[in-house]
Design a protein around this motif. Structure first.
Motif, PDB file in Angstrom:
ATOM      1  N   SER A 142      10.266 -14.262  13.979  1.00 61.05           N
ATOM      2  CA  SER A 142      11.719 -14.222  14.099  1.00 61.05           C
ATOM      3  C   SER A 142      12.391 -15.446  13.492  1.00 61.05           C
ATOM      4  CB  SER A 142      12.119 -14.101  15.573  1.00 61.05           C
ATOM      5  OG  SER A 142      11.630 -15.202  16.306  1.00 61.05           O
ATOM      6  N   SER A 143      11.591 -16.330  12.893  1.00 56.94           N
ATOM      7  CA  SER A 143      12.151 -17.536  12.295  1.00 56.94           C
ATOM      8  C   SER A 143      12.986 -17.174  11.076  1.00 56.94           C
ATOM      9  CB  SER A 143      11.024 -18.492  11.883  1.00 56.94           C
ATOM     10  OG  SER A 143      11.547 -19.613  11.215  1.00 56.94           O
ATOM     11  N   ILE A 144      14.273 -17.466  11.148  1.00 53.30           N
ATOM     12  CA  ILE A 144      15.191 -17.136  10.060  1.00 53.30           C
ATOM     13  C   ILE A 144      15.483 -18.407   9.265  1.00 53.30           C
ATOM     14  CG2 ILE A 144      17.446 -16.202   9.466  1.00 53.30           C
ATOM     15  CD1 ILE A 144      15.460 -14.203  10.740  1.00 53.30           C
ATOM     16  N   THR A 145      14.943 -18.465   8.068  1.00 57.34           N
ATOM     17  CA  THR A 145      15.136 -19.656   7.235  1.00 57.34           C
ATOM     18  C   THR A 145      16.228 -19.467   6.183  1.00 57.34           C
ATOM     19  OG1 THR A 145      13.410 -18.927   5.714  1.00 57.34           O
ATOM     20  CG2 THR A 145      12.734 -20.333   7.545  1.00 57.34           C
TER      21      THR A 145
ATOM     22  N   GLY B 172      13.335 -16.000   4.251  1.00 53.89           N
ATOM     23  CA  GLY B 172      13.150 -16.845   3.068  1.00 53.89           C
ATOM     24  C   GLY B 172      12.240 -16.213   2.050  1.00 53.89           C
ATOM     25  N   ASN B 173      12.295 -14.867   1.946  1.00 56.48           N
ATOM     26  CA  ASN B 173      11.455 -14.106   1.010  1.00 56.48           C
ATOM     27  C   ASN B 173       9.967 -14.315   1.285  1.00 56.48           C
ATOM     28  OD1 ASN B 173      13.973 -13.562  -0.048  1.00 56.48           O
ATOM     29  ND2 ASN B 173      13.294 -13.679  -2.170  1.00 56.48           N
ATOM     30  N   ARG B 174       9.624 -14.414   2.576  1.00 58.39           N
ATOM     31  CA  ARG B 174       8.210 -14.474   2.972  1.00 58.39           C
ATOM     32  C   ARG B 174       7.783 -13.100   3.456  1.00 58.39           C
ATOM     33  NH1 ARG B 174       7.392 -17.261   7.415  1.00 58.39           N
ATOM     34  NH2 ARG B 174       9.587 -17.427   7.947  1.00 58.39           N
ATOM     35  N   PRO B 175       6.610 -12.611   3.036  1.00 59.35           N
ATOM     36  CA  PRO B 175       6.145 -11.288   3.461  1.00 59.35           C
ATOM     37  C   PRO B 175       6.079 -11.181   4.991  1.00 59.35           C
ATOM     38  CG  PRO B 175       4.776 -12.138   1.689  1.00 59.35           C
ATOM     39  CD  PRO B 175       5.654 -13.268   2.118  1.00 59.35           C
ATOM     40  N   LEU B 176       6.272  -9.977   5.485  1.00 62.99           N
ATOM     41  CA  LEU B 176       6.279  -9.748   6.926  1.00 62.99           C
ATOM     42  C   LEU B 176       4.877  -9.766   7.519  1.00 62.99           C
ATOM     43  CD1 LEU B 176       8.913  -6.832   7.039  1.00 62.99           C
ATOM     44  CD2 LEU B 176       9.293  -9.296   7.236  1.00 62.99           C
ATOM     45  N   ILE B 177       3.866  -9.522   6.687  1.00 61.24           N
ATOM     46  CA  ILE B 177       2.478  -9.522   7.142  1.00 61.24           C
ATOM     47  C   ILE B 177       1.762 -10.688   6.480  1.00 61.24           C
ATOM     48  CG2 ILE B 177       0.284  -8.263   7.118  1.00 61.24           C
ATOM     49  CD1 ILE B 177       1.941  -5.671   7.163  1.00 61.24           C
ATOM     50  N   THR B 178       1.231 -11.584   7.282  1.00 60.84           N
ATOM     51  CA  THR B 178       0.577 -12.775   6.739  1.00 60.84           C
ATOM     52  C   THR B 178      -0.938 -12.713   6.835  1.00 60.84           C
ATOM     53  OG1 THR B 178       0.844 -13.878   8.881  1.00 60.84           O
ATOM     54  CG2 THR B 178       2.574 -14.217   7.235  1.00 60.84           C
ATOM     55  N   THR B 179      -1.483 -11.736   7.601  1.00 61.10           N
ATOM     56  CA  THR B 179      -2.932 -11.574   7.681  1.00 61.10           C
ATOM     57  C   THR B 179      -3.469 -11.169   6.325  1.00 61.10           C
ATOM     58  OG1 THR B 179      -2.724 -10.880   9.976  1.00 61.10           O
ATOM     59  CG2 THR B 179      -4.797 -10.354   8.858  1.00 61.10           C
ATOM     60  N   SER B 180      -4.531 -11.812   5.890  1.00 62.27           N
ATOM     61  CA  SER B 180      -5.066 -11.503   4.565  1.00 62.27           C
ATOM     62  C   SER B 180      -5.797 -10.174   4.566  1.00 62.27           C
ATOM     63  CB  SER B 180      -6.015 -12.606   4.102  1.00 62.27           C
ATOM     64  OG  SER B 180      -7.111 -12.702   4.977  1.00 62.27           O
ATOM     65  N   VAL B 181      -5.564  -9.405   3.516  1.00 59.01           N
ATOM     66  CA  VAL B 181      -6.280  -8.148   3.300  1.00 59.01           C
ATOM     67  C   VAL B 181      -6.764  -8.160   1.866  1.00 59.01           C
ATOM     68  CG1 VAL B 181      -5.008  -6.808   5.009  1.00 59.01           C
ATOM     69  CG2 VAL B 181      -4.107  -7.023   2.698  1.00 59.01           C
ATOM     70  N   SER B 182      -7.556  -7.154   1.520  1.00 58.97           N
ATOM     71  CA  SER B 182      -8.102  -7.103   0.163  1.00 58.97           C
ATOM     72  C   SER B 182      -6.997  -6.965  -0.861  1.00 58.97           C
ATOM     73  CB  SER B 182      -9.055  -5.908   0.018  1.00 58.97           C
ATOM     74  OG  SER B 182     -10.142  -6.042   0.908  1.00 58.97           O
ATOM     75  N   ALA B 183      -7.122  -7.718  -1.937  1.00 59.29           N
ATOM     76  CA  ALA B 183      -6.210  -7.544  -3.065  1.00 59.29           C
ATOM     77  C   ALA B 183      -6.709  -6.393  -3.903  1.00 59.29           C
ATOM     78  CB  ALA B 183      -6.145  -8.811  -3.899  1.00 59.29           C
ATOM     79  N   SER B 184      -5.799  -5.577  -4.400  1.00 64.20           N
ATOM     80  CA  SER B 184      -6.210  -4.476  -5.259  1.00 64.20           C
ATOM     81  C   SER B 184      -6.796  -5.027  -6.547  1.00 64.20           C
ATOM     82  CB  SER B 184      -5.000  -3.583  -5.575  1.00 64.20           C
ATOM     83  OG  SER B 184      -4.520  -2.982  -4.400  1.00 64.20           O
ATOM     84  N   THR B 185      -7.879  -4.436  -6.965  1.00 65.53           N
ATOM     85  CA  THR B 185      -8.554  -4.900  -8.167  1.00 65.53           C
ATOM     86  C   THR B 185      -8.880  -3.720  -9.056  1.00 65.53           C
ATOM     87  OG1 THR B 185     -10.713  -4.708  -7.111  1.00 65.53           O
ATOM     88  CG2 THR B 185      -9.601  -6.832  -6.942  1.00 65.53           C
ATOM     89  N   GLY B 186      -9.453  -4.037 -10.196  1.00 64.61           N
ATOM     90  CA  GLY B 186      -9.869  -2.977 -11.092  1.00 64.61           C
ATOM     91  C   GLY B 186      -9.250  -3.144 -12.456  1.00 64.61           C
ATOM     92  N   LYS B 187      -9.952  -2.740 -13.459  1.00 60.85           N
ATOM     93  CA  LYS B 187      -9.456  -2.791 -14.828  1.00 60.85           C
ATOM     94  C   LYS B 187      -9.210  -1.367 -15.297  1.00 60.85           C
ATOM     95  CE  LYS B 187      -9.693  -7.229 -15.170  1.00 60.85           C
ATOM     96  NZ  LYS B 187      -8.452  -8.028 -15.238  1.00 60.85           N
ATOM     97  N   PRO B 188      -8.209  -1.189 -16.129  1.00 55.09           N
ATOM     98  CA  PRO B 188      -7.893   0.168 -16.556  1.00 55.09           C
ATOM     99  C   PRO B 188      -8.880   0.683 -17.577  1.00 55.09           C
ATOM    100  CG  PRO B 188      -6.522  -1.392 -17.724  1.00 55.09           C
ATOM    101  CD  PRO B 188      -7.324  -2.182 -16.710  1.00 55.09           C
ATOM    102  N   SER B 189      -8.806   1.995 -17.784  1.00 57.78           N
ATOM    103  CA  SER B 189      -9.568   2.578 -18.875  1.00 57.78           C
ATOM    104  C   SER B 189      -9.088   1.970 -20.182  1.00 57.78           C
ATOM    105  CB  SER B 189      -9.342   4.096 -18.901  1.00 57.78           C
ATOM    106  OG  SER B 189      -9.651   4.666 -17.638  1.00 57.78           O
ATOM    107  N   ASN B 190      -9.939   1.995 -21.192  1.00 55.55           N
ATOM    108  CA  ASN B 190      -9.604   1.339 -22.446  1.00 55.55           C
ATOM    109  C   ASN B 190      -8.513   2.060 -23.232  1.00 55.55           C
ATOM    110  OD1 ASN B 190     -11.471  -0.724 -22.108  1.00 55.55           O
ATOM    111  ND2 ASN B 190     -13.137   0.532 -22.946  1.00 55.55           N
ATOM    112  N   ASP B 191      -8.361   3.366 -22.951  1.00 59.32           N
ATOM    113  CA  ASP B 191      -7.362   4.094 -23.739  1.00 59.32           C
ATOM    114  C   ASP B 191      -5.960   3.818 -23.216  1.00 59.32           C
ATOM    115  OD1 ASP B 191      -8.243   5.479 -21.418  1.00 59.32           O
ATOM    116  OD2 ASP B 191      -7.058   7.225 -22.052  1.00 59.32           O
ATOM    117  N   VAL B 192      -5.039   3.727 -24.163  1.00 64.70           N
ATOM    118  CA  VAL B 192      -3.621   3.518 -23.831  1.00 64.70           C
ATOM    119  C   VAL B 192      -2.852   4.623 -24.521  1.00 64.70           C
ATOM    120  CG1 VAL B 192      -1.669   1.953 -23.989  1.00 64.70           C
ATOM    121  CG2 VAL B 192      -3.975   1.030 -23.759  1.00 64.70           C
ATOM    122  N   GLU B 193      -2.030   5.334 -23.757  1.00 65.20           N
ATOM    123  CA  GLU B 193      -1.292   6.424 -24.373  1.00 65.20           C
ATOM    124  C   GLU B 193       0.200   6.173 -24.307  1.00 65.20           C
ATOM    125  OE1 GLU B 193      -2.458   9.733 -21.902  1.00 65.20           O
ATOM    126  OE2 GLU B 193      -0.468   9.772 -20.995  1.00 65.20           O
TER     127      GLU B 193
END
Length: 928
Positions: free
Chosen positions: A52-55, A430-451
């Motif tokens: 509830s801290s409002i900065t 102050g533009n701080r996320p509402l959830i501070t518990t760390s979770v997995s960051a999304s990862t992965g590289k795209p397919s090589n084709d670009v359309e």
């Protein structure tokens, strides 16, 4: 899933089972797996104070936004269950909707919209009901519940004993909301943990992915993989907050980059064609991730791309773009407005991939989200300004604005208002996320084709280093930026049209609404669209805009600063317009590019001719501008001196040019103008500038026809032309003439029977009658609701002369003007009372309503809103809006005195018209 419920809530009927099967056959039929991952239900630290801290306290305006959004939940609260409706007034909701309410409730407490007692009362009732809900197959919450009684229902809100399956995405959403509540209010941790432990979440997970369930017609339960890039990763993080590992779901794979408007956008490769599930790219998933978990790494990069491509579309088309899924207030009631979906850029589709491009909208929640995630971005500020007032004081924010019509999308939902509250909480922290518990960051590289998407993107200005560039195809219309003329040196008077009385509260509201049209349809070129559903302008429409601009300033609807900037911008644009044959402005222009176009919006570089009537309209407005604000005189006269009048004024008559095709050649034909009322109006404007157009000015004899026992004028009797006769008689030009020039005796003799016939018809039939030319949003797009047309009284005609059955409209503009000019007339009073509520406070006044049905005629135009502003000004001044300019030594008159201009300027440096006052009033007449 949340979107399915929202669709069904609006449709309020049950889907065909066959359609359900087709939608859900995107996974492999499997036996239920009772694999349950090891749980480690975290005991959250007592950090309620930090929640509830409002900065960064909300501004006064932001507090208003928060209160408005919260009112949605107040109004849609179900006291028996503690739940809220997912859409306004309809007692149904999904777990996604429940998650929206929980985050909204948390925000309301954090921002002190409610006190602790109210918060506890609401949350206790909610959790008590949630704890006792029946579960689908005693394992997981069903997809839909009746919010009034907590029963399992189908998408039509009909009770279903067994339920209809579960949605893993919706479960992920409420798990994230649960975590926010237990973190900010740890006293509820045990209760929430008990609820989650009761749910058999393992049944919704297989092979590191999330699976929903549906019931087939034979009663079998079908498991289907849920989630595509964006929402899949968001929901997976909700599971992770409660100890469930979903590594494949939290990864971006499988995806590829698709180039749209020069930006490489990440797109899930599992599209509708191969999986029966849409791979849409929308704003909301990135916004939710940003405000709840924070944008980091690849996710931050991809969110920035999704925003940038929407900005690029705006730069290319002039259309503010913030797309995401939204309820709408008409069929099909729910749409995905996308950056990309199933091979198409900027697709607007249903859940079954049916296209509805005409209903694409600017989303209120998306505009709010981008604004607060990127507060320093100029484009997000433009988005925010477009939607920030799109709300009802006691019902919440509306869903958005339709791109094509500029109408408000009046859908009210918990999704829109809940997300807005969450966004404002994010800002206050102050533009701080509402959830501070760390979770997995999304990862992965795209397919090589670009359309490249099936669209027409702009050539790339920057290409991400890791992806190859792609050659783009034909570009969209590029909106140019026209610089205003330099600031004028003299200070200008605040109110050149002195008001005899102030506006009433209601009149001020009408004036503000009419002006909003010109705000909503303003382009960086300096031009304003003639109609909201078409990016084009005529000289008549620009004259309307300039007249509206002056009226808005005189009525103190806009500031002196805004008036000056817009005026200089418009004058700058007028200097850039390409001229037909180097003589006069073309009949039409693209308001984004200033290119010459035909009336269908098609580019015609060589032009399509000129309209003497349109030139007369802009001349009247320019004359009034230099009279009321002399400091603009030099700029105004430079514009009109660039034009050639050799062929528009011939033998004392006005003539217009058209272009015809013959054997591959373009042939210009110049013919006299004879449209009743319009010719007289334009001629008076030319006379202000010294032109001798006595044969077009009001005067001589007129042919009449009897309508309602009254001799109504149908055309001028003249020998000197064989031009096509006037096709119809309408009120608009005569009323505009009265507002600006006053009614001289002969014009009054023409107008009085026109108005009397309409009043007589009303008394005879009870039908409100305000005959005019109006522009609507459907074929034939232009309707002439005539007093008499082609010899028939009260016929509605299209431009091609064909009758429009049941197409007659009561014109809002005519009603206002009629009442302004004849305020004591009883019929005029009845007419204006029937039309004053026909406006959208953000988009302006509608064209009118249909005589037969009373339904509003959807359409917004500069002509209608300009006439309303001018009518309100006339009511406050009680004099013709155009006043005399006695300056005779300006450049215009000096050029005339010099002679031999080669431009067809007047032969004498005197006005051919004068303002007189007698017992009948003040009006302009031809000078003797």
């Amino acid at each position: 899933m949340k979107t399915q419920l929202l669709i069904m809530i609006w449709k309020r009927h049950q889907r065909k089972w066959l359609r359900l099967i087709a939608f859900f056959l995107i996974g492999i039929v499997a036996q239920f797996s009772f694999y349950i991952p090891t749980q480690s239900l975290a005991q959250s630290p007592n950090n309620a104070d930090s929640c509830s801290s409002i900065t960064a306290p909300l501004t006064k305006e932001e507090q208003t936004y928060a209160r408005s959004a919260w009112q949605y939940f107040v109004k849609n609260y179900q006291p028996a269950t503690g739940f809220t409706n997912s859409t306004g007034g309809y007692p149904s909701g999904t777990l996604w909707d429940m998650g929206n309410y929980l985050t909204a409730l948390n925000t309301a407490r954090s921002l002190n919209l409610i006190d602790q007692a109210d918060f506890d009362s609401r949350l206790n009732k909610f959790l008590a009901t949630l704890s006792e809900l029946r579960l689908f197959e005693d394992g997981l919450p069903s997809k839909v519940y009746n919010t009034a009684n907590g029963q399992m229902v189908d998408y039509g809100n009909n009770p279903v004993e067994r339920g209809i399956g579960w949605s893993a995405l919706d479960i992920g959403r409420i798990l994230a909301a649960f975590h926010i509540i237990r973190t900010c209010h740890p006293q509820y941790n045990d209760w929430l943990t008990g609820i989650v432990s009761k749910w058999q979440l393992g049944r919704s997970l297989q092979d590191g992915q999330m699976f929903g369930a549906t019931v087939l017609p034979d009663g079998e339960t079908l498991l289907v993989q849920e989630g595509r890039l964006g929402y899949e990763e968001y929901a997976a993080r909700g599971y992770e907050l409660w100890g469930f590992s979903v590594p494949k779901a939290v990864s971006f794979e499988p995806f590829k980059f698709v180039e749209i408007n020069g930006v490489q956008i990440p797109v899930d490769t599992r599209d509708y064609q191969t999986t029966n599930a849409n791979n849409y790219v929308v704003s909301e998933s990135y916004i939710l991730d940003g405000i709840e978990f924070g944008l980091q790494g690849d996710l931050a990069d991809y969110a920035a791309r999704v925003l940038e491509v929407q900005k690029r579309r705006y730069e290319a088309t002039g259309q503010l773009t913030a797309v995401t899924e939204d309820n709408i207030d008409r069929e099909p009631y729910f749409l995905y407005n996308t950056v990309y979906a199933n091979g198409n850029a900027w697709a607007t589709i249903t859940d079954t991939n049916q296209p509805y491009p005409q209903l694409r909208s600017l989303s209120t929640k998306a505009a709010f989200g981008w604004r607060y995630l990127y507060p320093e971005n100029d484009y997000t500020q433009k988005l925010f300004e477009a939607v920030k007032d799109l709300r009802s004081p006691d019902e919440g924010f509306y869903a958005g604005i339709y791109e094509e019509t500029k109408q408000t999308n009046n859908a009210l939902t918990g999704n829109t208002n809940g997300l807005i509250l969450e966004i404002l909480h994010y800002k206050a922290r102050g533009n701080r996320p509402l959830i501070t518990t760390s979770v997995s960051a999304s990862t992965g590289k795209p397919s090589n084709d670009v359309e490249t998407a099936n669209s027409t993107p702009l050539p790339a200005t920057t290409t991400p280093a890791q992806t190859p560039s792609v050659e783009s195809t034909t570009p969209e219309v590029t909106e140019i930026v026209v610089e205003p003329i330099p600031p004028v040196s003299q200070p200008f008077s605040a109110h050149p049209n002195k008001l005899n009385r102030p506006l009433t509260v209601s009149e001020r509201r009408y004036a503000q609404a009419a002006w909003r049209y010109f705000q909503a349809n303003y382009h960086r070129s300096g031009l304003v669209d003639d109609r909201s559903d078409f990016k084009g302008a005529t000289l008549w429409g620009l004259g309307d805009y300039l007249a509206a601009l002056q009226a808005a300033r005189s009525l103190d609807i806009i500031s002196a600063k805004e008036f000056d900037l817009r005026t200089r911008h418009l004058l700058g644009a007028l200097t850039k317009l390409p001229l037909f044959a180097g003589e006069l402005p073309n009949r039409g222009y693209d308001t984004r590019s200033l290119q010459s176009v035909d009336y269908g919006g098609n580019s015609v570089p060589e032009g399509t001719g000129w309209s003497a009537l349109d030139i007369g309209r802009i001349l009247a407005s320019l004359y009034n501008l230099k009279t009321s604000y002399p400091q603009y005189t030099q700029a105004v006269e430079q514009i009109v001196l660039d034009w050639s009048y050799l062929r528009v004024v011939q033998d004392g008559m006005l003539s217009s040019a058209t272009v015809t095709k013959d054997a591959g050649r373009s042939l210009t034909r110049v013919n006299p103008e004879t449209r009743l009322g319009y010719e007289e109006y334009a001629a008076r404007a030319f006379q202000l500038w010294g032109f001798d157009v006595a044969n077009s000015a009001v005067g001589g004899k007129y042919q009449t026809a009897t309508v309602e026992g009254v001799a109504v004028p149908i055309q001028r009797l003249r020998r000197e032309t064989n031009t096509k006769v006037n096709q119809y008689t309408v009120s608009n030009p005569f009323l505009l003439y009265g507002l600006e020039f006053g009614f001289d005796p002969q014009m009054r003799s023409l107008v009085q029977p026109i108005l009397t016939a309409q009043a007589q018809r009303y008394r005879r039939t009870g039908k409100h009658t305000a005959s005019a030319t109006t522009l609507i949003d459907r074929k034939p797009y232009t309707v002439h609701s005539s007093i008499i047309g082609q010899g028939e009284p009260w016929v509605a005609l299209a431009d091609d002369g064909q009758a429009v059955v049941d197409g007659r409209l009561v014109s809002t503009a005519v009603a206002f003007a009629y009442h302004a000019l004849l305020p004591e007339d009883r019929y005029a009073q009845e007419l204006v009372n029937a039309t004053t509520d026909l406006y959208n406070p953000l988009l302006g006044f509608y064209e009118g309503f249909y005589e037969k049905t009373g339904k509003t005629a959807i359409g917004f135009t500069s002509s209608t809103n300009s006439m309303i502003l001018q009518s309100l000004l006339y009511m406050a001044t009680k004099q013709p809006l155009i006043q005399p300019n006695n300056t005779t030594n300006s450049r215009w008159w000096e050029e005339i005195k010099a002679g031999n201009s080669g431009r067809g300027l007047p032969t004498t440096a005197t006005q051919k018209v004068q303002l007189v006052t007698d017992s009948s009033g003040t009006y302009w007449v031809s000078a003797k």
